[in-house]
Design a protein around this motif. Structure first.
Motif, PDB file in Angstrom:
ATOM      1  N   LEU A  61       0.999  -1.276   0.087  1.00 18.61           N
ATOM      2  CA  LEU A  61       0.016   0.177  -0.046  1.00 18.61           C
ATOM      3  C   LEU A  61       0.886   1.103  -0.222  1.00 18.61           C
ATOM      4  CD1 LEU A  61      -2.995   1.262   0.149  1.00 18.61           C
ATOM      5  CD2 LEU A  61      -2.595   1.026   2.804  1.00 18.61           C
ATOM      6  N   ALA A  62       1.789   1.150   0.850  1.00 16.83           N
ATOM      7  CA  ALA A  62       2.865   2.164   0.993  1.00 16.83           C
ATOM      8  C   ALA A  62       3.488   2.596  -0.309  1.00 16.83           C
ATOM      9  CB  ALA A  62       3.845   2.041   1.950  1.00 16.83           C
TER      10      ALA A  62
ATOM     11  N   GLN B  27      11.465   6.681   4.186  1.00 15.16           N
ATOM     12  CA  GLN B  27      11.456   7.583   3.045  1.00 15.16           C
ATOM     13  C   GLN B  27      10.358   8.533   3.223  1.00 15.16           C
ATOM     14  OE1 GLN B  27      12.039   5.394  -1.063  1.00 15.16           O
ATOM     15  NE2 GLN B  27      12.161   3.621   0.160  1.00 15.16           N
ATOM     16  N   ASP B  28       9.168   8.039   3.548  1.00 22.66           N
ATOM     17  CA  ASP B  28       7.992   8.787   3.840  1.00 22.66           C
ATOM     18  C   ASP B  28       8.304  10.169   4.646  1.00 22.66           C
ATOM     19  OD1 ASP B  28       6.230   7.560   2.272  1.00 22.66           O
ATOM     20  OD2 ASP B  28       4.871   6.557   4.024  1.00 22.66           O
TER      21      ASP B  28
ATOM     22  N   GLU C  47       1.171   8.747  16.053  1.00 22.66           N
ATOM     23  CA  GLU C  47       0.867   9.005  14.754  1.00 22.66           C
ATOM     24  C   GLU C  47      -0.557   8.861  14.414  1.00 22.66           C
ATOM     25  OE1 GLU C  47       4.102   8.223  11.807  1.00 22.66           O
ATOM     26  OE2 GLU C  47       3.989   6.227  12.464  1.00 22.66           O
ATOM     27  N   ARG C  48      -1.390   8.198  15.410  1.00 20.54           N
ATOM     28  CA  ARG C  48      -2.826   8.214  15.411  1.00 20.54           C
ATOM     29  C   ARG C  48      -3.455   9.728  16.020  1.00 20.54           C
ATOM     30  NH1 ARG C  48      -7.158   9.257  15.700  1.00 20.54           N
ATOM     31  NH2 ARG C  48      -8.947   8.397  15.706  1.00 20.54           N
TER      32      ARG C  48
ATOM     33  N   THR D 296      -2.178  13.253   5.929  1.00 17.97           N
ATOM     34  CA  THR D 296      -3.260  12.508   6.750  1.00 17.97           C
ATOM     35  C   THR D 296      -3.207  11.117   6.137  1.00 17.97           C
ATOM     36  OG1 THR D 296      -4.417  14.577   7.024  1.00 17.97           O
ATOM     37  CG2 THR D 296      -5.612  12.373   6.838  1.00 17.97           C
ATOM     38  N   VAL D 297      -3.074  11.049   4.829  1.00 18.78           N
ATOM     39  CA  VAL D 297      -3.096   9.788   4.261  1.00 18.78           C
ATOM     40  C   VAL D 297      -1.764   8.979   4.518  1.00 18.78           C
ATOM     41  CG1 VAL D 297      -2.979   8.365   1.810  1.00 18.78           C
ATOM     42  CG2 VAL D 297      -4.436  10.557   2.223  1.00 18.78           C
ATOM     43  N   ASP D 298      -0.636   9.476   4.509  1.00 15.15           N
ATOM     44  CA  ASP D 298       0.608   8.885   4.860  1.00 15.15           C
ATOM     45  C   ASP D 298       0.399   8.403   6.307  1.00 15.15           C
ATOM     46  OD1 ASP D 298       1.359   9.212   2.411  1.00 15.15           O
ATOM     47  OD2 ASP D 298       3.206  10.614   3.110  1.00 15.15           O
ATOM     48  N   ASP D 299       0.126   9.132   7.314  1.00 14.81           N
ATOM     49  CA  ASP D 299       0.182   8.842   8.567  1.00 14.81           C
ATOM     50  C   ASP D 299      -0.961   7.646   9.020  1.00 14.81           C
ATOM     51  OD1 ASP D 299       2.569   9.672   9.968  1.00 14.81           O
ATOM     52  OD2 ASP D 299       1.704  11.716   9.731  1.00 14.81           O
ATOM     53  N   GLY D 300      -2.093   7.831   8.081  1.00 17.16           N
ATOM     54  CA  GLY D 300      -3.166   6.768   8.366  1.00 17.16           C
ATOM     55  C   GLY D 300      -2.223   5.499   7.944  1.00 17.16           C
TER      56      GLY D 300
END
Ligand SMILES: [Fe+2]
Ligand SMILES: [Fe+2]
Length: 277
Positions: free
Chosen positions: A32-33, A107-108, A158-159, A185-189
């Motif tokens: 997914l990442a 990397q993110d 992160e939540r 928001t997407v990445d940390d989800g």
């Protein structure tokens, strides 16, 4: 949208303990990442304003700009910590799938820092550091047990950071800051979801001593997290007490949500005791 090369997505999950089915979910987050990966150059640099533009007197404009700069500085500081944490997790992870996943998370986080650095520059520079975030960083980086690091960083931190991004995005429509907050928001989800998945794997074999350590760690971390969220640099000191009690209520809800998530992992979080500043 760019698609990830086939080889990465078709790599078979393998596991050091001979139970690939246990880490399948973590591997799914790796895939997914890779699919969600973006680049700083994808953002509309130069086409839309970095932060909301204000009208009015020179002082008013300078004051508003100061507030946005302090928001950006805090997030830059948080993501710089995240780079170090992700590198530690990559090194400490005991499963092949988890290492693959953490290589994407490192990397993110580095990409987030790159974006914040460019945004800070476009918005006129950084400002005062949040001392509570430095304290939190010291605590996170000093943890030596993998289970505890995943728990405090990904399951809790992160939540709890996600609602902050939504809040900032809502008040900065049409800017690069909004775009970045939506991406984060997407990445940390994904970061949170992957942490939950890996924590489940780790907790299968964790003893009571490790679980107790995790609970004690959360107790130590939660009040500092609250101080971090409630901290106001001098640019935002004028924000009144009505706002503060609303903020306290919000932090309380976020922490309760974090505690609920921890209990869904099978941890006896009824024991968690913390006080809000
Ligand atoms: Fe990040
Ligand atoms: Fe993250």
């Amino acid at each position: 949208m760019a698609t990830a090369p086939k080889d990465q997505l078709e790599e078979k999950a393998t596991s050091i303990d001979g139970h690939p089915e246990r880490t399948k979910e973590v591997f799914r987050y790796y895939q997914l990442a890779k699919k969600q990966e973006w680049q700083v150059r994808d953002m509309s640099w130069g086409d839309i304003p970095p932060i909301p533009e204000t009208t009015g007197s020179k002082e008013r404009q300078a004051r508003r700009q100061g507030i946005w700069r302090s928001v950006i500085t805090q997030q830059l500081q948080a993501d710089s910590l995240a780079v170090e944490m992700a590198a530690q997790l990559l090194e400490l992870a005991r499963h092949h799938e988890a290492k693959l996943y953490y290589s994407t998370m490192a990397q993110d986080e580095a990409r987030h820092v790159e974006a914040w650095l460019r945004l800070a520059e476009a918005a006129g520079g950084t400002s005062e550091r949040d001392p509570y975030l430095d304290k939190l960083a010291q605590m996170f980086l000093g943890l030596d047990v993998l289970e505890e690091k995943v728990f405090l960083m990904q399951v809790f931190f992160e939540r709890m950071i996600i609602p902050r991004f939504r809040l900032i995005a809502r008040s900065s429509r049409g800017t690069l800051l909004e775009d970045l907050c939506n991406r984060l928001t997407v990445d940390d989800g994904i970061h949170h979801g992957a942490g939950m998945a890996y924590e489940r794997v780790l907790l299968r074999d964790a003893d009571k001593k490790t679980k107790d350590k995790m609970i004690r760690g959360a107790e130590k971390m939660l009040p500092i997290f609250a101080q971090h969220v409630l901290w106001r640099p001098k640019e935002r000191e004028f924000i009144g007490s009505a706002m503060r009690s609303r903020d306290v209520a919000r932090v309380r809800r976020e922490i309760e949500e974090g505690v609920r998530i921890a209990s869904s992992l099978g941890l006896d979080v009824g024991d968690i005791e913390y006080t809000l500043p």
